[in-house]
Design a protein around this motif. Structure first.
Motif, PDB file in Angstrom:
ATOM      1  N   HIS A 318       0.918  -1.330   0.260  1.00 16.71           N
ATOM      2  CA  HIS A 318      -0.227  -0.420  -0.536  1.00 16.71           C
ATOM      3  C   HIS A 318       1.114   1.520  -0.158  1.00 16.71           C
ATOM      4  O   HIS A 318       0.765   1.988  -0.827  1.00 16.71           O
ATOM      5  CB  HIS A 318      -1.279   0.155   1.335  1.00 16.71           C
ATOM      6  N   LYS A 321       2.425   1.959  -3.373  1.00 16.67           N
ATOM      7  CA  LYS A 321       1.331   2.134  -4.218  1.00 16.67           C
ATOM      8  C   LYS A 321       0.834   3.547  -4.263  1.00 16.67           C
ATOM      9  O   LYS A 321       1.333   4.666  -4.467  1.00 16.67           O
ATOM     10  CB  LYS A 321      -0.316   1.238  -4.075  1.00 16.67           C
ATOM     11  N   ALA A 322       1.109   4.335  -2.586  1.00 19.34           N
ATOM     12  CA  ALA A 322       0.265   5.629  -2.407  1.00 19.34           C
ATOM     13  C   ALA A 322       1.331   6.949  -3.348  1.00 19.34           C
ATOM     14  O   ALA A 322       1.656   7.746  -3.718  1.00 19.34           O
ATOM     15  CB  ALA A 322       0.211   5.433  -0.831  1.00 19.34           C
ATOM     16  N   GLN A 324       3.904   5.593  -5.859  1.00 17.07           N
ATOM     17  CA  GLN A 324       3.663   6.223  -7.103  1.00 17.07           C
ATOM     18  C   GLN A 324       2.747   7.042  -7.437  1.00 17.07           C
ATOM     19  O   GLN A 324       2.956   7.011  -8.103  1.00 17.07           O
ATOM     20  CB  GLN A 324       3.510   4.361  -7.424  1.00 17.07           C
ATOM     21  N   THR A 325       1.184   7.335  -6.828  1.00 12.57           N
ATOM     22  CA  THR A 325       0.435   8.006  -7.201  1.00 12.57           C
ATOM     23  C   THR A 325       1.073   8.753  -6.939  1.00 12.57           C
ATOM     24  O   THR A 325       0.618  10.276  -7.794  1.00 12.57           O
ATOM     25  CB  THR A 325      -0.808   7.405  -5.733  1.00 12.57           C
ATOM     26  N   PHE A 326       1.670   9.565  -5.764  1.00 10.30           N
ATOM     27  CA  PHE A 326       2.631  10.531  -5.508  1.00 10.30           C
ATOM     28  C   PHE A 326       3.424  11.037  -6.032  1.00 10.30           C
ATOM     29  O   PHE A 326       2.936  12.518  -7.146  1.00 10.30           O
ATOM     30  CB  PHE A 326       2.734  10.150  -3.627  1.00 10.30           C
ATOM     31  N   ALA A 328       3.114  10.429  -9.448  1.00 13.67           N
ATOM     32  CA  ALA A 328       2.403  10.308 -10.555  1.00 13.67           C
ATOM     33  C   ALA A 328       1.575  11.645 -10.764  1.00 13.67           C
ATOM     34  O   ALA A 328       1.867  13.161 -11.300  1.00 13.67           O
ATOM     35  CB  ALA A 328       1.619   9.384 -11.403  1.00 13.67           C
TER      36      ALA A 328
END
Ligand SMILES: [Fe+2]
Ligand SMILES: [Fe+2]
Length: 328
Positions: A318, A321-322, A324-326, A328
């Motif tokens: 998690h 993933k967080a 990577q989102t940040f 991007a």
């Protein structure tokens, strides 16, 4: 709980004149009562001593949940169950603060856990003893948390900032632990003959292991001197043990229980109790991992670690993933 002073570093204590400029400045700050913080320069021995002590302390908090956790489902009333549950949760919290404090010195929690589970790291000898009756929960709170307070109150003044600050909150919670244990003893001692006998039996079994919590006698505890010079330790093992005995004997009198020590007698001249010698052979044997429950305790921790693997992996996935989102 706390860390026992069990191993010698063998290093003699240096005088200020023998130190280089950096080390001297460091020692002068300690002598002046200043706190050392994670980013400050510190001698390698100081860092290592603290990692060992704080991690032993953290392991003791975590393993220390087991003897009492054993009684949560069998507490005699809903109130006692809620109190015990809160107490055991506090101990988990103490372990977590302390692992965080150790991490500021450059080790990871995984490394520390690995040391515990492999049997290389030590934890307090007291938790290798079994909790056989409900009265043991009273005796543990009264004596074991009582001894922990004795040890941890001076640690609030430890020269290493994160450790000392963690102790402030821990000590407040330990007072509650000690009170709840004494309250269980008081209730049993005011109850039936059988209940009082149960309380006496618990005291008989926990008294000597509680005295051993302070570690070996001062003349057998070589690294005290360096820890004291570094402001990590404020009192010797024997000083703390004496204080504990002096505080606890009147509490046993109030309960109407007898401390299992024939040598225990008030010494008017020193205004303190004289008392018998612990069985140090037993202590060192327990420390080596040969206590009555040593094997069971480590097995329980290994199982908990293995059972929690899916959760740690989930958290890590998690977090990734967080991130990577940040990004991007
Ligand atoms: Fe604790
Ligand atoms: Fe406690």
């Amino acid at each position: 709980m706390y860390a026992q002073n069990i191993k010698s570093t063998g290093a003699p204590v240096k005088s200020l004149d023998e130190m280089g400029p950096r080390e001297r400045r460091f020692q002068e700050r300690i002598n002046a009562g200043e706190k050392i913080e994670p980013k400050d320069w510190m001698p390698e021995g100081y860092r290592k001593t603290l990692i060992r002590q704080i991690s032993q302390h953290a392991h003791s908090e975590i393993v220390g949940q087991l003897p009492e956790g054993n009684w949560i489902t069998r507490a005699p009333s809903l109130d006692r169950k809620a109190i015990l549950l809160a107490k055991v949760q506090d101990e988990a919290g103490h372990g977590l603060y302390l692992y965080c404090a150790a991490e500021t010195l450059g080790v990871t929690r995984d490394e520390l856990t690995e040391e515990l589970l492999s049997g290389r790291a030590k934890y307090s000898s007291i938790f290798a003893y079994p909790s056989l009756s409900w009265a043991d929960i009273g005796a543990i709170g009264w004596l074991v948390d009582g001894a922990a307070i004795m040890n941890q109150v001076p640690l609030q003044r430890c020269s290493y900032g994160p450790y000392g600050r963690a102790m402030v909150r821990v000590c407040k919670e330990e007072s509650f632990h000690q009170r709840q244990g004494y309250d269980i003893m008081l209730t049993l001692c005011r109850g039936s003959e059988e209940q009082k006998a149960m309380a006496q039996d618990a005291l008989d079994r926990w008294w000597w292991p509680a005295l051993m919590m302070f570690g070996p006698p001062d003349d057998a505890s070589v690294h005290s001197a360096q820890s004291m010079a570094w402001g990590i330790k404020q009192n010797t093992n024997d000083e703390l043990r004496q204080k504990f005995v002096d505080q606890t004997v009147p509490q046993a009198d109030l309960l109407g229980l007898k401390i299992p020590d024939e040598a225990l007698v008030w010494n008017e001249e020193k205004k303190a109790y004289d008392f018998g010698e612990c069985n140090w052979e037993e202590f060192f044997d327990v420390i080596k991992g040969n206590g009555p429950c040593s094997h069971e305790r480590l097995e329980a921790r290994r199982k908990a670690w293995a059972d929690g693997a899916w959760f740690r992996e989930g958290l890590a996935a998690h977090a990734e993933k967080a991130q990577q989102t940040f990004a991007a």
